[in-house]
Design an enzyme around this catalytic site. Structure first.
Site, mmCIF file in Angstrom:
data_model
loop_
_atom_site.group_PDB
_atom_site.id
_atom_site.type_symbol
_atom_site.label_atom_id
_atom_site.label_comp_id
_atom_site.label_asym_id
_atom_site.label_seq_id
_atom_site.Cartn_x
_atom_site.Cartn_y
_atom_site.Cartn_z
ATOM 1 N N ASN A 170 -3.427 11.608 7.980
ATOM 2 C CA ASN A 170 -3.702 12.692 7.033
ATOM 3 C C ASN A 170 -4.610 12.292 5.870
ATOM 4 O O ASN A 170 -5.391 13.108 5.394
ATOM 5 C CB ASN A 170 -2.393 13.309 6.532
ATOM 6 C CG ASN A 170 -1.539 12.331 5.764
ATOM 7 O OD1 ASN A 170 -1.624 11.120 5.982
ATOM 8 N ND2 ASN A 170 -0.716 12.832 4.878
ATOM 9 N N GLU A 226 6.026 3.839 3.988
ATOM 10 C CA GLU A 226 5.725 5.129 3.346
ATOM 11 C C GLU A 226 5.882 6.201 4.413
ATOM 12 O O GLU A 226 4.993 6.396 5.241
ATOM 13 C CB GLU A 226 4.284 5.120 2.804
ATOM 14 C CG GLU A 226 4.072 4.184 1.627
ATOM 15 C CD GLU A 226 4.675 4.723 0.335
ATOM 16 O OE1 GLU A 226 5.226 5.838 0.336
ATOM 17 O OE2 GLU A 226 4.598 4.007 -0.671
ATOM 18 N N CYS A 238 2.549 14.150 2.962
ATOM 19 C CA CYS A 238 3.930 13.681 3.078
ATOM 20 C C CYS A 238 4.810 14.127 1.924
ATOM 21 O O CYS A 238 5.985 14.419 2.110
ATOM 22 C CB CYS A 238 3.929 12.161 3.140
ATOM 23 S SG CYS A 238 3.012 11.431 1.784
ATOM 24 N N GLU A 293 3.772 2.021 -3.287
ATOM 25 C CA GLU A 293 2.334 1.817 -3.399
ATOM 26 C C GLU A 293 1.927 2.235 -4.812
ATOM 27 O O GLU A 293 2.645 2.948 -5.506
ATOM 28 C CB GLU A 293 1.591 2.647 -2.347
ATOM 29 C CG GLU A 293 1.950 2.144 -0.954
ATOM 30 C CD GLU A 293 1.024 2.590 0.160
ATOM 31 O OE1 GLU A 293 0.745 3.792 0.262
ATOM 32 O OE2 GLU A 293 0.595 1.718 0.942
HETATM 33 P P1 NAD Z 1 2.987 8.446 13.101
HETATM 34 O O1 NAD Z 1 4.293 7.893 12.694
HETATM 35 O O2 NAD Z 1 2.889 9.155 14.394
HETATM 36 O O3 NAD Z 1 1.896 7.275 13.190
HETATM 37 C C1 NAD Z 1 1.579 6.492 12.063
HETATM 38 C C2 NAD Z 1 0.841 5.246 12.527
HETATM 39 O O4 NAD Z 1 1.755 4.377 13.211
HETATM 40 C C3 NAD Z 1 -0.299 5.494 13.510
HETATM 41 O O5 NAD Z 1 -1.364 4.620 13.169
HETATM 42 C C4 NAD Z 1 0.314 5.133 14.851
HETATM 43 O O6 NAD Z 1 -0.638 4.722 15.799
HETATM 44 C C5 NAD Z 1 1.206 3.987 14.450
HETATM 45 N N1 NAD Z 1 2.350 3.732 15.341
HETATM 46 C C6 NAD Z 1 3.057 4.630 16.065
HETATM 47 N N2 NAD Z 1 4.070 4.011 16.706
HETATM 48 C C7 NAD Z 1 4.013 2.699 16.377
HETATM 49 C C8 NAD Z 1 4.786 1.557 16.712
HETATM 50 N N3 NAD Z 1 5.847 1.644 17.508
HETATM 51 N N4 NAD Z 1 4.447 0.368 16.173
HETATM 52 C C9 NAD Z 1 3.412 0.258 15.334
HETATM 53 N N5 NAD Z 1 2.609 1.298 14.996
HETATM 54 C C10 NAD Z 1 2.919 2.514 15.507
HETATM 55 O O7 NAD Z 1 2.516 9.350 11.882
HETATM 56 P P2 NAD Z 1 1.257 10.331 11.802
HETATM 57 O O8 NAD Z 1 1.551 11.518 12.669
HETATM 58 O O9 NAD Z 1 0.008 9.573 11.976
HETATM 59 O O10 NAD Z 1 1.309 10.778 10.257
HETATM 60 C C11 NAD Z 1 2.121 11.779 9.763
HETATM 61 C C12 NAD Z 1 3.378 11.192 9.167
HETATM 62 O O11 NAD Z 1 3.038 10.252 8.151
HETATM 63 C C13 NAD Z 1 4.244 12.232 8.480
HETATM 64 O O12 NAD Z 1 5.588 12.005 8.786
HETATM 65 C C14 NAD Z 1 3.988 11.982 7.012
HETATM 66 O O13 NAD Z 1 5.018 12.399 6.159
HETATM 67 C C15 NAD Z 1 3.783 10.514 6.972
HETATM 68 N N6 NAD Z 1 3.040 10.131 5.782
HETATM 69 C C16 NAD Z 1 3.698 9.467 4.774
HETATM 70 C C17 NAD Z 1 3.021 9.128 3.608
HETATM 71 C C18 NAD Z 1 3.708 8.415 2.468
HETATM 72 O O14 NAD Z 1 3.006 7.828 1.663
HETATM 73 N N7 NAD Z 1 5.019 8.437 2.372
HETATM 74 C C19 NAD Z 1 1.671 9.446 3.484
HETATM 75 C C20 NAD Z 1 1.027 10.096 4.530
HETATM 76 C C21 NAD Z 1 1.730 10.427 5.684
#
Ligand code: NAD
Length: 480
Positions: A152, A249, A283, A454
């Site tokens: 995002n 995060e 998020c 962060e």
């Molecule tokens: P996601 O969890 O599907 O993927 C995040 C990242 O993790 C990707 O790069 C993915 O390839 C990687 N990944 C997936 N499985 C993995 C594994 N088993 N081991 C290592 N890496 C792995 O999330 P998304 O759909 O890309 O993003 C949306 C999510 O991110 C939402 O839940 C949102 O709330 C969260 N988010 C949190 C913050 C924060 O700062 N708290 C900020 C932005 C987004």
């Protein structure tokens, strides 16, 4: 439009390709066009990235902090100089409107590089008097850190992770989301032009399995993930095996509480910012908007009037306020929640329709705590408005979730504002505003929303460890 980078990966100061890796097609969500074709990192690419990071890290850590900081601040200036072209690339990659990416994404990344570059020379240890003897502490880097990004805010995330990591003398291997992989490659190139030695910031592409491989590599000292809670649990568990440091995060379902005495226009504006910016794909969004009953009707009326004016369309046009969602899968997920909310009896106030990749800004009223819309992260432009009577009730309902990323309160009563914030289980809170995340303020969640912080001075603690040194000033007094 094509946005094909020179190669898929950036390793040891240069572009790297290995076409044996599985194909990743990068799609402009606004048009459906394939704008780049990349390959996932093979084990050979990952090995090269980790080896170069490990080789470069100790010399970097040995440099004076002010020298490290100068390079980061130079990178920040370069990002600002290239602001427009970087914003255009971010819009192509994510679908977010240019009017956002010009002011929010890369600019906030540049702020992080400037802030941590300036902050790191001020980091000192302590001296601890112990009678004649004394002790002192040193803050040392962790070593090779892995950053894994969500889709995002791809470039902001790459900067928010690399800036404190590099400032403290670490090296980083960064894996962006496979859905938005382009911005991090730009950052790697900028770092090199700014004078960062090769190997300190490497970008490798790939899906979950590539991330998983990085997390368990014995050369890795720390993993910082931005992603969903299910991914966070897996990555945290995998990192635990090697007792690695983590920053997590993760997702949220944050409450935004609006009391009857709140300034109505500000509260409506904040609720919209908290649900529609980046088409709701944030998020920390305040996706459970609790409105006190006495102002419910007036609030919904103003909200509907303002929401219906949101300009949806081509994100490359400056007048566009909301673009498409990031992917077809995300559209399906979000529309599933919209249809589910209708089926569960929520009252649709406005929006609710989908055309291709575009979902209208949508408001539901009469949402109850047990509806899925009030319990799960939607990650789309869908606002749930819930009613409440008393402060005690709304605090308890706000906290009845496993998430704890963010929270907000709108009221003219100062004491109530601080009392309510004090009682909310959330890591990042706002009073009479919402979703502002300046780099100076620590950001992160409690409960299932995450571990670590962060931004702010706090972030440096999560990219360093303390060495304690006891200094004996007299003869050793041994009992034997
Ligand atoms: P996601 O969890 O599907 O993927 C995040 C990242 O993790 C990707 O790069 C993915 O390839 C990687 N990944 C997936 N499985 C993995 C594994 N088993 N081991 C290592 N890496 C792995 O999330 P998304 O759909 O890309 O993003 C949306 C999510 O991110 C939402 O839940 C949102 O709330 C969260 N988010 C949190 C913050 C924060 O700062 N708290 C900020 C932005 C987004």
């Amino acid at each position: 439009m094509i946005a094909q980078p020179k190669a898929s990966h950036f390793v040891n100061g240069d572009w790297m390709e290995d076409s044996a890796g599985a194909l990743i097609e990068v799609i402009n969500p606004a048009t459906g066009d394939v704008i780049a074709r990349l390959h996932e990192a093979t084990p050979a690419v990952l090995d090269a990235a980790l080896a170069s990071a490990q080789a470069a890290q100790s010399d970097w850590a040995a440099r004076k902090p002010v020298e490290r900081g100068r390079i980061l601040r130079r990178a920040a200036d370069m990002i600002r100089d290239q602001g427009e072209s970087l914003a255009r690339l971010e819009t192509l990659d994510t679908g977010k409107p240019l009017q956002e990416t010009l002011v929010a994404d890369w600019p906030s990344g540049a702020d992080a590089l400037e802030y941590f570059g300036g902050l790191v020379p001020t980091v000192t240890g302590e001296t601890i008097p112990l009678g004649g003897d004394f002790a002192y502490t040193l803050r040392e880097p962790l070593g090779v850190c892995v950053g894994i990004g969500a889709w995002n805010y791809p470039s902001q995330i790459a900067c928010w992770k690399s800036a404190p990591a590099l400032a403290m003398g670490n090296a980083m291997v960064f894996k962006p989301s496979e859905i938005t992989p382009l911005g991090a490659l730009q950052l790697a190139e900028i770092f090199i032009e700014a004078g960062l030695p090769a190997g300190l910031f490497n970008v490798v592409q790939g899906r979950a399995a590539v991330g998983a491989r990085l997390v368990t590599d014995p050369r890795v000292a720390k993993v910082s993930l931005t992603g969903s809670v299910p991914t966070g649990r897996k990555v945290y568990a995998a990192a635990a095996d090697g007792v690695r440091h983590v920053t997590m995060e993760l997702g949220g379902k944050s409450p935004l509480i609006i009391f009857e005495d709140a300034d109505m226009e500000s509260a409506v504006g904040a609720a919209m910012m908290a649900n529609f910016y980046s088409a709701g794909q944030i998020c920390s969004n305040g996706t459970r908007v609790f409105v006190q009953k006495g102002i419910k009707a007036a609030f919904l009326e103003r909200l509907a009037a303002r929401t219906q004016k949101i300009v949806l369309g081509d994100p490359m046009k400056m007048e566009t306020q909301m673009g498409p969602l990031v992917s077809a899968a995300q559209v399906d997920k979000v529309m599933g929640y919209v249809n589910g909310a209708v089926a569960q009896g929520a009252r649709l106030i406005c929006g609710g329709a989908q055309t291709g990749m575009f979902v209208e800004p949508t408001v539901f009223a009469d949402v109850t705590d047990t509806m899925l819309l009030a319990q799960e992260e939607v990650f789309g432009p869908v606002m749930a408005v819930l009613d409440f009577d008393t402060e005690e009730e709304v605090v308890s309902r706000s906290n009845s979730t496993d998430f704890g990323l963010a929270a907000g309160v709108f009221t003219a009563d100062l004491s109530r504002a601080h009392r309510v914030i004090g009682a909310l289980q959330a890591g990042t809170c706002w009073i009479n505003t919402y979703n502002l995340t300046p780099v100076e303020m620590p950001f992160g969640g409690v409960k299932m929303s995450g571990v670590g912080r962060e931004n702010g001075k706090a972030a440096l603690d999560y990219y360093s460890q303390i060495k304690s040194v006891y200094v004996g000033m007299g003869p050793v007094d041994a009992p034997y």
